[in-house]
Design a protein around this motif. Structure first.
Motif, PDB file in Angstrom:
ATOM      1  N   GLU A 181      -4.050   5.355   7.778  1.00  0.00           N
ATOM      2  CA  GLU A 181      -4.316   6.181   6.593  1.00  0.00           C
ATOM      3  C   GLU A 181      -4.228   5.349   5.311  1.00  0.00           C
ATOM      4  O   GLU A 181      -5.059   5.479   4.410  1.00  0.00           O
ATOM      5  CB  GLU A 181      -3.347   7.358   6.535  1.00  0.00           C
ATOM      6  CG  GLU A 181      -3.616   8.331   5.424  1.00  0.00           C
ATOM      7  CD  GLU A 181      -4.943   9.050   5.538  1.00  0.00           C
ATOM      8  OE1 GLU A 181      -5.478   9.481   4.494  1.00  0.00           O
ATOM      9  OE2 GLU A 181      -5.473   9.189   6.660  1.00  0.00           O
ATOM     10  N   LEU A 182      -3.222   4.493   5.219  1.00  0.00           N
ATOM     11  CA  LEU A 182      -3.071   3.642   4.037  1.00  0.00           C
ATOM     12  C   LEU A 182      -4.266   2.710   3.867  1.00  0.00           C
ATOM     13  O   LEU A 182      -4.769   2.525   2.752  1.00  0.00           O
ATOM     14  CB  LEU A 182      -1.783   2.817   4.126  1.00  0.00           C
ATOM     15  CG  LEU A 182      -0.482   3.589   3.960  1.00  0.00           C
ATOM     16  CD1 LEU A 182       0.712   2.699   4.292  1.00  0.00           C
ATOM     17  CD2 LEU A 182      -0.360   4.153   2.553  1.00  0.00           C
ATOM     18  N   PHE A 222       1.713   2.270  -3.448  1.00  0.00           N
ATOM     19  CA  PHE A 222       0.607   2.888  -4.168  1.00  0.00           C
ATOM     20  C   PHE A 222       0.334   4.322  -3.724  1.00  0.00           C
ATOM     21  O   PHE A 222       0.047   5.190  -4.535  1.00  0.00           O
ATOM     22  CB  PHE A 222      -0.681   2.078  -3.984  1.00  0.00           C
ATOM     23  CG  PHE A 222      -0.761   0.865  -4.835  1.00  0.00           C
ATOM     24  CD1 PHE A 222      -1.099   0.959  -6.171  1.00  0.00           C
ATOM     25  CD2 PHE A 222      -0.487  -0.383  -4.307  1.00  0.00           C
ATOM     26  CE1 PHE A 222      -1.172  -0.169  -6.966  1.00  0.00           C
ATOM     27  CE2 PHE A 222      -0.549  -1.519  -5.090  1.00  0.00           C
ATOM     28  CZ  PHE A 222      -0.894  -1.408  -6.422  1.00  0.00           C
ATOM     29  N   TYR A 223       0.377   4.556  -2.425  1.00  0.00           N
ATOM     30  CA  TYR A 223      -0.123   5.816  -1.864  1.00  0.00           C
ATOM     31  C   TYR A 223       0.950   6.702  -1.242  1.00  0.00           C
ATOM     32  O   TYR A 223       0.638   7.653  -0.535  1.00  0.00           O
ATOM     33  CB  TYR A 223      -1.204   5.508  -0.825  1.00  0.00           C
ATOM     34  CG  TYR A 223      -2.354   4.717  -1.372  1.00  0.00           C
ATOM     35  CD1 TYR A 223      -3.203   5.264  -2.330  1.00  0.00           C
ATOM     36  CD2 TYR A 223      -2.597   3.408  -0.958  1.00  0.00           C
ATOM     37  CE1 TYR A 223      -4.270   4.538  -2.848  1.00  0.00           C
ATOM     38  CE2 TYR A 223      -3.657   2.678  -1.466  1.00  0.00           C
ATOM     39  CZ  TYR A 223      -4.482   3.249  -2.409  1.00  0.00           C
ATOM     40  OH  TYR A 223      -5.531   2.526  -2.920  1.00  0.00           O
ATOM     41  N   LYS A 224       2.210   6.438  -1.538  1.00  0.00           N
ATOM     42  CA  LYS A 224       3.294   7.168  -0.867  1.00  0.00           C
ATOM     43  C   LYS A 224       3.232   8.674  -1.087  1.00  0.00           C
ATOM     44  O   LYS A 224       3.596   9.448  -0.211  1.00  0.00           O
ATOM     45  CB  LYS A 224       4.649   6.622  -1.273  1.00  0.00           C
ATOM     46  CG  LYS A 224       4.986   6.791  -2.737  1.00  0.00           C
ATOM     47  CD  LYS A 224       6.313   6.137  -3.046  1.00  0.00           C
ATOM     48  CE  LYS A 224       6.551   6.072  -4.530  1.00  0.00           C
ATOM     49  NZ  LYS A 224       7.694   5.231  -4.841  1.00  0.00           N
ATOM     50  N   LEU A 281     -10.117   3.975  -2.518  1.00  0.00           N
ATOM     51  CA  LEU A 281      -9.640   4.022  -3.899  1.00  0.00           C
ATOM     52  C   LEU A 281      -9.453   2.648  -4.531  1.00  0.00           C
ATOM     53  O   LEU A 281      -9.507   2.518  -5.749  1.00  0.00           O
ATOM     54  CB  LEU A 281      -8.322   4.803  -3.962  1.00  0.00           C
ATOM     55  CG  LEU A 281      -8.397   6.250  -3.464  1.00  0.00           C
ATOM     56  CD1 LEU A 281      -7.019   6.875  -3.460  1.00  0.00           C
ATOM     57  CD2 LEU A 281      -9.368   7.064  -4.295  1.00  0.00           C
ATOM     58  N   LEU A 290      -7.218   4.737   2.635  1.00  0.00           N
ATOM     59  CA  LEU A 290      -7.057   5.075   1.215  1.00  0.00           C
ATOM     60  C   LEU A 290      -7.394   3.882   0.325  1.00  0.00           C
ATOM     61  O   LEU A 290      -8.091   4.029  -0.686  1.00  0.00           O
ATOM     62  CB  LEU A 290      -5.629   5.558   0.942  1.00  0.00           C
ATOM     63  CG  LEU A 290      -5.291   6.950   1.427  1.00  0.00           C
ATOM     64  CD1 LEU A 290      -3.782   7.166   1.418  1.00  0.00           C
ATOM     65  CD2 LEU A 290      -5.987   7.996   0.569  1.00  0.00           C
ATOM     66  N   GLU A 291      -6.915   2.710   0.698  1.00  0.00           N
ATOM     67  CA  GLU A 291      -7.201   1.517  -0.107  1.00  0.00           C
ATOM     68  C   GLU A 291      -8.690   1.188  -0.079  1.00  0.00           C
ATOM     69  O   GLU A 291      -9.262   0.789  -1.095  1.00  0.00           O
ATOM     70  CB  GLU A 291      -6.369   0.320   0.359  1.00  0.00           C
ATOM     71  CG  GLU A 291      -6.651  -0.963  -0.385  1.00  0.00           C
ATOM     72  CD  GLU A 291      -6.400  -0.909  -1.882  1.00  0.00           C
ATOM     73  OE1 GLU A 291      -6.887  -1.820  -2.576  1.00  0.00           O
ATOM     74  OE2 GLU A 291      -5.738   0.017  -2.385  1.00  0.00           O
ATOM     75  N   TYR A 328       5.560   9.055   5.711  1.00  0.00           N
ATOM     76  CA  TYR A 328       6.053   8.143   4.681  1.00  0.00           C
ATOM     77  C   TYR A 328       7.441   7.623   5.045  1.00  0.00           C
ATOM     78  O   TYR A 328       7.702   6.431   4.955  1.00  0.00           O
ATOM     79  CB  TYR A 328       6.091   8.823   3.305  1.00  0.00           C
ATOM     80  CG  TYR A 328       6.904   8.018   2.323  1.00  0.00           C
ATOM     81  CD1 TYR A 328       6.382   6.860   1.755  1.00  0.00           C
ATOM     82  CD2 TYR A 328       8.213   8.377   2.010  1.00  0.00           C
ATOM     83  CE1 TYR A 328       7.137   6.087   0.888  1.00  0.00           C
ATOM     84  CE2 TYR A 328       8.973   7.610   1.136  1.00  0.00           C
ATOM     85  CZ  TYR A 328       8.428   6.469   0.580  1.00  0.00           C
ATOM     86  OH  TYR A 328       9.185   5.702  -0.266  1.00  0.00           O
ATOM     87  N   ILE A 365       0.697  10.540  -1.217  1.00  0.00           N
ATOM     88  CA  ILE A 365      -0.432  11.155  -0.521  1.00  0.00           C
ATOM     89  C   ILE A 365      -0.106  11.403   0.946  1.00  0.00           C
ATOM     90  O   ILE A 365      -0.615  12.336   1.545  1.00  0.00           O
ATOM     91  CB  ILE A 365      -1.694  10.271  -0.666  1.00  0.00           C
ATOM     92  CG1 ILE A 365      -2.083  10.184  -2.140  1.00  0.00           C
ATOM     93  CG2 ILE A 365      -2.855  10.797   0.160  1.00  0.00           C
ATOM     94  CD1 ILE A 365      -3.209   9.224  -2.445  1.00  0.00           C
ATOM     95  N   LEU A 410       0.834  -1.210   0.000  1.00  0.00           N
ATOM     96  CA  LEU A 410       0.000   0.000   0.000  1.00  0.00           C
ATOM     97  C   LEU A 410       0.866   1.256   0.000  1.00  0.00           C
ATOM     98  O   LEU A 410       0.517   2.257  -0.625  1.00  0.00           O
ATOM     99  CB  LEU A 410      -0.940  -0.007   1.206  1.00  0.00           C
ATOM    100  CG  LEU A 410      -2.052  -1.042   1.191  1.00  0.00           C
ATOM    101  CD1 LEU A 410      -2.814  -1.023   2.510  1.00  0.00           C
ATOM    102  CD2 LEU A 410      -2.993  -0.816   0.018  1.00  0.00           C
TER     103      LEU A 410
END
Length: 108
Positions: A59-60, A12-14, A67, A63-64, A22, A16, A9
Motif C-alpha cells: 500500500e505504501l 509520509f502516509y501513516k 502521490l 501511494l508513493e 500502521y 492513510i 514512506l
C-alpha cells in the motif's frame, strides 16, 4: 536488512493506513521488533503480522507511486541545496532564479 524506504514512506502516509496495519509496520520498521514480538504484543499470529506488514508495504509503495510525496521532498531538498550554493556566489539573480525553480517544484 529492513528497507529504509518503507520507514520513510510510513512517515509520509501513516494517516492513510488502517491503524492496525500502521502499528505493525511501525513496530517492525521503527521499533525493530521481530514478527514474533509484534505478534505477542498485538495478540495475533506471527503469520498475521507478516501478512499485515506485506499488505502495508504494498500500500505504501502504491501511494508513493501515485502521490510521489517523498520524491517531491527529495527534489525540493536538492533545489534548496542549490540555493545555498548560489548564495555563496552572492549573485542575487542566480539566487532568485533558483528560488523560482524551487517554488515551481513545490506548487506542481
Amino acid at each position: 536488512m529492513k528497507n529504509l524506504k518503507i520507514s520513510y514512506l510510513l512517515d509520509f502516509y501513516k494517516n492513510i493506513l488502517p491503524e492496525k496495519q500502521y502499528n505493525a509496520l511501525d513496530l517492525y520498521y521503527n521499533e525493530d521488533l521481530s514478527l514474533a514480538e509484534i505478534a505477542s504484543e498485538v495478540g495475533i499470529t506471527r503469520q498475521g503480522v507478516r501478512d499485515s506488514i506485506k499488505r502495508g508495504e504494498s500500500e505504501l509503495l502504491k501511494l508513493e507511486e501515485k502521490l510521489m510525496l517523498m520524491k517531491k521532498l527529495e527534489s525540493i531538498e536538492e533545489k534548496v541545496n542549490d540555493i545555498k550554493e548560489a548564495l555563496k556566489s552572492e549573485d542575487l539573480n542566480l539566487v532568485m532564479q533558483k528560488i523560482d525553480i524551487t517554488l515551481d517544484e513545490i506548487y506542481k
